[in-house]
Motif scaffolding. Structure first.
Motif, PDB file in Angstrom:
ATOM      1  N   LEU A 185      36.725 -36.635 -93.765  1.00  0.00           N
ATOM      2  CA  LEU A 185      35.510 -37.377 -93.589  1.00  0.00           C
ATOM      3  C   LEU A 185      35.194 -38.113 -94.845  1.00  0.00           C
ATOM      4  O   LEU A 185      35.744 -37.796 -95.878  1.00  0.00           O
ATOM      5  CB  LEU A 185      34.439 -36.149 -93.826  1.00  0.00           C
ATOM      6  N   PRO A 186      34.716 -39.330 -94.604  1.00  0.00           N
ATOM      7  CA  PRO A 186      34.560 -40.201 -95.920  1.00  0.00           C
ATOM      8  C   PRO A 186      33.564 -39.590 -97.138  1.00  0.00           C
ATOM      9  O   PRO A 186      34.019 -39.626 -98.236  1.00  0.00           O
ATOM     10  CB  PRO A 186      33.651 -41.233 -95.268  1.00  0.00           C
ATOM     11  N   CYS A 187      32.854 -38.473 -96.615  1.00  0.00           N
ATOM     12  CA  CYS A 187      32.096 -37.693 -97.617  1.00  0.00           C
ATOM     13  C   CYS A 187      32.006 -36.340 -97.131  1.00  0.00           C
ATOM     14  O   CYS A 187      31.001 -35.915 -96.264  1.00  0.00           O
ATOM     15  CB  CYS A 187      30.696 -38.354 -97.553  1.00  0.00           C
ATOM     16  N   GLN A 188      33.082 -35.549 -97.664  1.00  0.00           N
ATOM     17  CA  GLN A 188      32.933 -34.168 -97.137  1.00  0.00           C
ATOM     18  C   GLN A 188      32.528 -33.277 -98.155  1.00  0.00           C
ATOM     19  O   GLN A 188      32.882 -33.861 -99.587  1.00  0.00           O
ATOM     20  CB  GLN A 188      34.503 -33.765 -96.836  1.00  0.00           C
ATOM     21  N   VAL A 189      31.738 -32.290 -98.060  1.00  0.00           N
ATOM     22  CA  VAL A 189      31.297 -31.693 -99.203  1.00  0.00           C
ATOM     23  C   VAL A 189      32.542 -30.654-100.029  1.00  0.00           C
ATOM     24  O   VAL A 189      33.275 -30.682 -99.503  1.00  0.00           O
ATOM     25  CB  VAL A 189      30.243 -30.387 -98.604  1.00  0.00           C
ATOM     26  N   PRO A 190      32.113 -30.737-101.098  1.00  0.00           N
ATOM     27  CA  PRO A 190      33.093 -30.587-102.444  1.00  0.00           C
ATOM     28  C   PRO A 190      34.148 -29.222-102.059  1.00  0.00           C
ATOM     29  O   PRO A 190      35.265 -29.219-102.094  1.00  0.00           O
ATOM     30  CB  PRO A 190      32.706 -30.303-103.553  1.00  0.00           C
ATOM     31  N   GLN A 191      33.354 -28.242-101.740  1.00  0.00           N
ATOM     32  CA  GLN A 191      34.227 -26.796-102.079  1.00  0.00           C
ATOM     33  C   GLN A 191      34.783 -26.386-100.609  1.00  0.00           C
ATOM     34  O   GLN A 191      35.567 -25.262-100.518  1.00  0.00           O
ATOM     35  CB  GLN A 191      33.111 -25.781-102.382  1.00  0.00           C
ATOM     36  N   GLN A 192      35.063 -27.153 -99.618  1.00  0.00           N
ATOM     37  CA  GLN A 192      35.779 -27.099 -98.333  1.00  0.00           C
ATOM     38  C   GLN A 192      37.263 -27.209 -98.506  1.00  0.00           C
ATOM     39  O   GLN A 192      37.611 -28.233 -98.884  1.00  0.00           O
ATOM     40  CB  GLN A 192      35.295 -28.110 -97.301  1.00  0.00           C
ATOM     41  N   LEU A 193      37.994 -26.248 -98.564  1.00  0.00           N
ATOM     42  CA  LEU A 193      39.442 -26.089 -98.354  1.00  0.00           C
ATOM     43  C   LEU A 193      40.079 -25.893 -96.972  1.00  0.00           C
ATOM     44  O   LEU A 193      39.633 -25.058 -96.569  1.00  0.00           O
ATOM     45  CB  LEU A 193      40.105 -25.016 -99.404  1.00  0.00           C
ATOM     46  N   PHE A 194      41.006 -26.558 -96.382  1.00  0.00           N
ATOM     47  CA  PHE A 194      41.281 -26.343 -95.143  1.00  0.00           C
ATOM     48  C   PHE A 194      43.050 -26.363 -95.409  1.00  0.00           C
ATOM     49  O   PHE A 194      43.562 -26.939 -96.453  1.00  0.00           O
ATOM     50  CB  PHE A 194      41.295 -27.407 -94.153  1.00  0.00           C
TER      51      PHE A 194
END
Ligand code: DGY
Length: 315
Positions: free
Chosen positions: A305-314
Motif C-alpha cells: 500500500l502507498p500508505c500502510q499503517v506503520p506497525q504491520q509486519l508480514f
C-alpha cells in the motif's frame, strides 16, 4: 489485476477519486447520513474484498474473522484506532491510512482553536451578533496573549511538528515531549500557557491527560485537543474547568463522539467544542479520498500500500 472485486465504502467521500473505484470494481457506497451499524458493517464486510472505512467504523477481530474474502482495509484517516491492526495483520490483511494529506489542515485548526480560546472569539462573536455590543469597552473580553507565550506540544509527529512551525511564527517558546518521557511531560505541563495534544490513541495514551496531569497545568493555561478524545479524561477535564484549575479547553475531539447533549462536560465553563473538523478542508479531504482509493487498489492488486499503517509486519 485479479478481475472485478467488491468494495464496501462506508460513506460518500469528497472529490472525484472514488470514481476510479466505481469504474473498475463493484463499489458499494453506504448511502446513510450516519455510519452503518456494526451489524451492517459486518454483513457488508463478509461479502467484500476491500473495505474503505471511516474512523467511526469499528473494524475488530470478530469482523475480520468473519470476512474471509477481505484483502485490504483502507481507513479514511491518519488515525486507525478504530481498526484492530493486529487481527488484520494476523489475517494477512494490510491496513492503509491517509497521513500527510491532513497534516497542515489539522495544524491550522489547532491554531484556530488555540486563538479562538485565547481571545474568546466564540463568546465575543455571539455577543456582537446578539445585539449586546453597546460601546467599546476597555475591560471586555480580555484574553490571553498568544504571541510570545509558551506552547507545550505533546507528540512530535507530523502534526505536532506542523504546529511547532506555526508557533515559531508567533514567537512562542515551544516545549515538546513524547508520552514515554514522564519527567519531560510534567515539565511541559507545568510551564506551558497552551498545551496541545498530537498523539495517536493507544493503550499507552488513553487517559494520559487525567486529573493529575491537569493539576500540574497553570491556572491560566488552555488545553487543546485535536488528536483523539479518550486521551483526555473528560470527567477530570470538566472538574478542572469548573474549579478553575485550568483556564480553558478547546476540543476538536471528544469521548464519545458526539458528546451526548446531557454530558456534564457541556456544563463546564470556558469550553469550546467543534465536531472533529481538523482535516475538514476541501483539499485535505479530497487528497484523503485519493490516498484511500490508491490503498484499496494496491491491496486488491497485491501491491504494497502507498500508505500502510506503520506497525504491520508480514512474513
Ligand atoms: C484522522 O485523520 O485521524 C482525523 O481524525 C480525521 O481526519
Amino acid at each position: 489485476m485479479r478481475g472485478m472485486a467488491r468494495i464496501f465504502v462506508t460513506r460518500e467521500l469528497p472529490g472525484p477519486a472514488l470514481t476510479k473505484l466505481k469504474e473498475t470494481h463493484e463499489t458499494v457506497v453506504w448511502p446513510g447520513e450516519l455510519p452503518p451499524s456494526y451489524a451492517e458493517l459486518c454483513a457488508q464486510a463478509a461479502q467484500s474484498d476491500a473495505l474503505l472505512t471511516l474512523l467511526t467504523d469499528r473494524v475488530d477481530a470478530e469482523l475480520i474473522a468473519a470476512s474471509p474474502k477481505l484483502r485490504v482495509i483502507a481507513n479514511y484517516a491518519v488515525g486507525y484506532d478504530n481498526i484492530d491492526v493486529d487481527a488484520a495483520s494476523a489475517a494477512g490483511i494490510p491496513v492503509g491510512n491517509t497521513p500527510d494529506a491532513l497534516t497542515e489542515a489539522t495544524a491550522d485548526l489547532t491554531f484556530a482553536l488555540l486563538m479562538a480560546a485565547a481571545r474568546r472569539i466564540p463568546e465575543a462573536a455571539s455577543f456582537a451578533r446578539n445585539g449586546q455590543w453597546q460601546t467599546w469597552e476597555p475591560a471586555a473580553f480580555l484574553g490571553a496573549d498568544v504571541y510570545g507565550a509558551t506552547i507545550g506540544i505533546i507528540g512530535l509527529g507530523r502534526i505536532g511538528q506542523a504546529v511547532a512551525r506555526r508557533a515559531a511564527g508567533f514567537g512562542m517558546e515551544v516545549l515538546t515531549t513524547e508520552t514515554r518521557d514522564q519527567h519531560n511531560l510534567e515539565h511541559l505541563l507545568r510551564r506551558s500557557d497552551f498545551v496541545s495534544i498530537h498523539l495517536p490513541l493507544t493503550d499507552g495514551t488513553r487517559g494520559l491527560i487525567d486529573a493529575d496531569a491537569l493539576a500540574l497545568m497553570k491556572p491560566t493555561a488552555i488545553l487543546i485537543n485535536t488528536a483523539r478524545g479518550p486521551i483526555v479524561d473528560r470527567e477530570a477535564l470538566a472538574q478542572a474547568l469548573h474549579t478553575g484549575q485550568i483556564a480553558g479547553a478547546a476540543l476538536d475531539v471528544t469521548s464519545p463522539e458526539p458528546l451526548p447533549p446531557g454530558d456534564p462536560l457541556w456544563q463546564a465553563p470556558n469550553l469550546l467544542v467543534v465536531p472533529h473538523i481538523g482535516s475538514a478542508t476541501w483539499s485535505a479531504r479530497e487528497r484523503m479520498t485519493e490516498i484511500a482509493v490508491e490503498n484499496v487498489l494496491a491491496g486488491l492488486e497485491g501491491r504494497s500500500l502507498p500508505c500502510q499503517v506503520p506497525q504491520q509486519l508480514f512474513d
